[in-house]
Every structure is written in structure tokens, then in C-alpha cells.
Design a protein around this motif. Structure first.
Motif, mmCIF file in Angstrom:
data_model
loop_
_atom_site.group_PDB
_atom_site.id
_atom_site.type_symbol
_atom_site.label_atom_id
_atom_site.label_comp_id
_atom_site.label_asym_id
_atom_site.label_seq_id
_atom_site.Cartn_x
_atom_site.Cartn_y
_atom_site.Cartn_z
ATOM 1 N N LEU A 81 53.774 64.758 -15.759
ATOM 2 C CA LEU A 81 53.336 63.281 -15.864
ATOM 3 C C LEU A 81 53.056 63.319 -17.310
ATOM 4 C CD1 LEU A 81 50.717 63.320 -13.023
ATOM 5 C CD2 LEU A 81 52.717 61.955 -13.394
ATOM 6 N N LEU A 82 52.264 64.300 -18.002
ATOM 7 C CA LEU A 82 52.008 64.027 -19.569
ATOM 8 C C LEU A 82 53.461 64.009 -20.211
ATOM 9 C CD1 LEU A 82 49.638 67.084 -19.968
ATOM 10 C CD2 LEU A 82 48.995 64.509 -20.373
ATOM 11 N N GLN A 101 48.331 56.299 -12.763
ATOM 12 C CA GLN A 101 48.512 54.608 -13.066
ATOM 13 C C GLN A 101 49.516 54.472 -14.162
ATOM 14 O OE1 GLN A 101 45.150 52.655 -14.536
ATOM 15 N NE2 GLN A 101 45.810 50.632 -13.362
ATOM 16 N N ARG A 102 49.397 55.239 -15.309
ATOM 17 C CA ARG A 102 50.531 54.871 -16.246
ATOM 18 C C ARG A 102 51.774 55.358 -15.941
ATOM 19 N NH1 ARG A 102 49.722 52.505 -21.131
ATOM 20 N NH2 ARG A 102 51.028 54.138 -22.210
ATOM 21 N N SER A 103 51.890 56.470 -14.989
ATOM 22 C CA SER A 103 53.252 57.017 -14.648
ATOM 23 C C SER A 103 53.976 56.140 -13.461
ATOM 24 C CB SER A 103 53.341 58.298 -14.395
ATOM 25 O OG SER A 103 52.454 58.396 -13.115
ATOM 26 N N ASP A 106 38.580 63.784 -12.887
ATOM 27 C CA ASP A 106 39.112 62.434 -12.050
ATOM 28 C C ASP A 106 39.801 61.101 -13.015
ATOM 29 O OD1 ASP A 106 38.564 63.895 -9.803
ATOM 30 O OD2 ASP A 106 36.715 62.478 -9.160
ATOM 31 N N VAL A 107 38.984 61.157 -14.051
ATOM 32 C CA VAL A 107 39.363 60.022 -14.893
ATOM 33 C C VAL A 107 40.824 60.195 -15.539
ATOM 34 C CG1 VAL A 107 38.696 58.752 -17.321
ATOM 35 C CG2 VAL A 107 37.070 59.537 -15.278
ATOM 36 N N LEU A 108 41.118 61.254 -15.995
ATOM 37 C CA LEU A 108 42.558 61.745 -16.357
ATOM 38 C C LEU A 108 43.471 61.596 -15.347
ATOM 39 C CD1 LEU A 108 43.906 63.042 -19.121
ATOM 40 C CD2 LEU A 108 43.901 65.213 -17.706
ATOM 41 N N TRP A 109 43.292 62.112 -14.196
ATOM 42 C CA TRP A 109 44.395 62.018 -13.230
ATOM 43 C C TRP A 109 44.592 60.697 -13.046
ATOM 44 C CZ3 TRP A 109 47.553 65.662 -12.129
ATOM 45 C CH2 TRP A 109 47.247 66.901 -11.778
ATOM 46 N N ALA A 110 43.564 60.021 -12.590
ATOM 47 C CA ALA A 110 43.660 58.502 -12.322
ATOM 48 C C ALA A 110 44.456 57.981 -13.184
ATOM 49 C CB ALA A 110 42.402 57.903 -11.698
ATOM 50 N N HIS A 111 44.260 57.862 -14.415
ATOM 51 C CA HIS A 111 44.943 57.246 -15.740
ATOM 52 C C HIS A 111 46.220 57.600 -15.733
ATOM 53 C CE1 HIS A 111 45.355 55.613 -19.847
ATOM 54 N NE2 HIS A 111 44.350 54.725 -19.471
ATOM 55 N N LEU A 112 46.519 58.871 -15.774
ATOM 56 C CA LEU A 112 47.823 59.458 -15.726
ATOM 57 C C LEU A 112 48.718 58.912 -14.580
ATOM 58 C CD1 LEU A 112 47.889 63.275 -16.776
ATOM 59 C CD2 LEU A 112 49.215 61.329 -17.907
ATOM 60 N N ALA A 153 48.079 68.803 -25.097
ATOM 61 C CA ALA A 153 48.491 67.585 -24.706
ATOM 62 C C ALA A 153 47.332 66.554 -23.966
ATOM 63 C CB ALA A 153 49.653 67.800 -23.672
ATOM 64 N N ILE A 154 46.660 67.393 -23.238
ATOM 65 C CA ILE A 154 45.621 66.881 -22.716
ATOM 66 C C ILE A 154 44.701 65.939 -23.588
ATOM 67 C CG2 ILE A 154 43.521 66.932 -21.296
ATOM 68 C CD1 ILE A 154 44.920 68.832 -19.656
ATOM 69 N N ALA A 155 44.389 66.871 -24.770
ATOM 70 C CA ALA A 155 43.369 66.304 -25.818
ATOM 71 C C ALA A 155 44.143 65.130 -26.606
ATOM 72 C CB ALA A 155 43.155 67.295 -26.711
ATOM 73 N N ALA A 156 45.565 65.300 -26.819
ATOM 74 C CA ALA A 156 46.048 64.112 -27.451
ATOM 75 C C ALA A 156 46.179 62.861 -26.500
ATOM 76 C CB ALA A 156 47.535 64.417 -27.679
ATOM 77 N N TYR A 157 46.231 63.091 -25.169
ATOM 78 C CA TYR A 157 46.470 61.883 -24.203
ATOM 79 C C TYR A 157 45.038 61.194 -24.174
ATOM 80 C CZ TYR A 157 47.466 59.280 -20.239
ATOM 81 O OH TYR A 157 47.637 58.229 -19.117
#
Length: 282
Positions: free
Chosen positions: A224-225, A271-273, A263-269, A245-249
Motif C-alpha cells: 500500500l505504501l 482509501q487512497r489506494s 486506525d487513521v493511517l490504515w483508513a487513509h491508505l 515510509a510511514i513517517a513520510a506518508y
């Protein structure tokens, strides 16, 4: 599969939708896909791929799973409904190639985790919560598969249905009809009244991954990243490159948080993907 060939027509004529099922071992992916496609040609409305322990043991398991799905899609088309049923606890089966079956242009459209709570020696609600938390990361609608083969009580069956409803799942399936006892049948389909909602352990909808986490779910996170333009290896091991990579995202998208997933990171990833689930199952 003469039994299927003989049954599918009369069953569909009676108003039922009929799906085919195949236990896949992965040693001959293209040959197994050809058998699957034959059931589709015989009239199956959808197809369920059952892949289990063999895919944890065979060499080149990701390549073999990819070959199977690619060959099957070449025969039935990319829009034909295909589901995956397998182990529910992704965190206990890090070697299983979930992402090979559930990602990419040839992926299954839904997943059916085998939530056999009696075999796991936990409550139905505990099994459902753990299953949902770890399977949501793949961004597919989830149809839970419960058990009736270990003398599960009607009360436990109702608890499973309530837990599934609280998790947002709109229906359940069961393994298996030939093991279902007379006392269990009414609990499978009768209207139920659910009281307390499912409580999430730690309040999280998705798993928390950090340094030294391993397995397919890490591999999926890395994919995903990478799909968002970040450079890191896809190796299933959460190390310095994944943390960076997580910090950069997070910095790119203004997301608060640390170097682990939340949860915020997973949901955003997701959705974006383009992998976000659009039904209530997500």
C-alpha cells in the motif's frame, strides 16, 4: 463433479443462487484453475476458493497463489464474483499469502474467514473481533463463516450472529449443513434481538504494526505504501525502511501519529489506494 452438474440447474430453477467451491493446494495452479472454471461453465453464480495450510508450506507460495488467480480470471473474467475462505486470524498465519489472493487486478472480491470459535476455545464475540480487525486491512467485504460442526449451542450461534451484526457484517455462512443438529437449525436463521454491542479490544478497528512485526499483513502494508509512491522493500518484515515510509506518508498527508500503524493511517491508505470497502462490512 457430476453431482454439481446435476444439481445446479434444478436448484437455480427453484430460485436459489448456487456457488461452487474448491479446496486449492497450489502444486498445480493452472490445472486447479481449469477445474474451477469448469464449475463456472456448469452454471455456478459465484465461486469460493478455499486455500489453507498447503499455502503455508509449499515453496513460492505467493507466486503459486498469483498464478492460480491469474489463470482463473483469464477463464472466467475479472467481474465474475470470486471469494476466498481461509484462516481468520491473519496474525497467526503470517506465512499465508492473503495478499496474493486479495490484491491486484485478479483478486477475489470478498473474503470469508472461517471463524470456528469453538475450535479456538474463545467466545464468539472474541473470535469475531479479532477476525474483523486483522481482515479489514485487505479492503474487501467480509462475510463471516461460523461453525456448527462442534455441537455449538443455539445460544453461541446467536451470540456469533449478534457479534457479526455489531461488526457491520450483513450475513453469515456456516460449516457445515451435514453436521448441523436439529437444535441448531432454528438459531441459524430465526430473527434475533441483540443487546450489547461488540466491544473492540483497545478501541482499534485495525491491527497495530510496529518495529519487528512480520507476516503477510506487513507485506500488504508495504505494498500500500509503495502504491503511494514511497520507496521500500516488500518483504513482510517491519524494519527501518517501513518506519521511514510511514513517517513520510504521515508528513505528506498531515496525519498525526508515530511510526506504528493506527486506525487513521490504515483508513487513509485504504482509501487512497482504492481498496476501501464501500459496504457496511468495512
Amino acid at each position: 463433479w457430476r453431482q454439481f452438474d446435476q444439481a445446479v440447474g434444478p436448484l437455480k430453477a427453484a430460485g436459489l443462487r448456487v456457488c461452487a467451491w474448491q479446496y486449492v493446494r497450489g502444486k498445480r495452479p493452472e490445472a486447479e484453475a481449469a477445474v474451477a472454471a469448469r464449475a463456472v461453465r456448469a452454471g455456478a453464480d459465484c465461486f469460493v476458493v478455499d486455500a489453507e495450510i498447503e499455502f503455508e508450506r509449499i515453496p513460492q507460495r505467493y507466486q503459486r497463489a498469483t498464478r492460480y488467480m491469474r489463470s482463473l480470471r483469464a477463464r472466467v473474467g475479472t467481474a465474475y464474483p470470486i471469494g476466498l475462505t481461509t484462516f481468520p486470524y491473519v496474525d497467526l498465519h503470517g506465512r499465508f499469502p492473503y495478499s496474493a489472493f486479495l490484491s491486484g487486478p485478479n483478486a477475489a472480491q470478498f473474503t470469508m474467514p472461517q471463524v470456528y470459535w469453538r475450535a479456538f476455545r474463545v467466545s464468539p464475540a472474541t473470535a469475531v473481533e479479532r477476525t474483523m480487525r486483522w481482515n479489514r486491512v485487505y479492503g474487501k467485504p467480509i462475510a463471516l463463516l461460523g461453525g456448527t460442526y462442534m455441537r455449538e449451542t443455539p445460544a453461541q450461534i446467536r451470540q456469533f450472529r449478534c457479534a457479526a451484526r455489531a461488526a457491520g457484517v450483513q450475513g453469515e455462512s456456516w460449516w457445515a449443513w451435514q453436521n448441523t443438529r436439529a437444535a441448531q437449525w432454528p438459531a441459524l436463521g430465526a430473527p434475533i434481538s441483540c443487546r450489547a454491542p461488540l466491544s473492540l479490544r483497545g478501541g482499534t478497528r485495525y491491527p497495530v504494526l510496529g518495529m519487528r512485526s512480520r507476516g503477510d499483513v506487513v507485506r500488504h502494508l508495504q505494498r500500500l505504501l509503495r502504491s503511494q509512491g514511497l520507496s521500500l522493500p516488500v518483504n513482510g518484515a517491519f524494519g527501518t525502511s517501513t518506519r521511514t515510509a510511514i513517517a513520510a506518508y504521515r508528513a505528506q498527508h498531515g496525519l498525526a501519529g508515530g511510526s506504528s500503524t493506527d486506525d487513521v493511517l490504515w483508513a487513509h491508505l485504504l482509501q487512497r489506494s482504492g481498496s476501501a470497502v464501500t459496504s457496511r462490512a468495512g
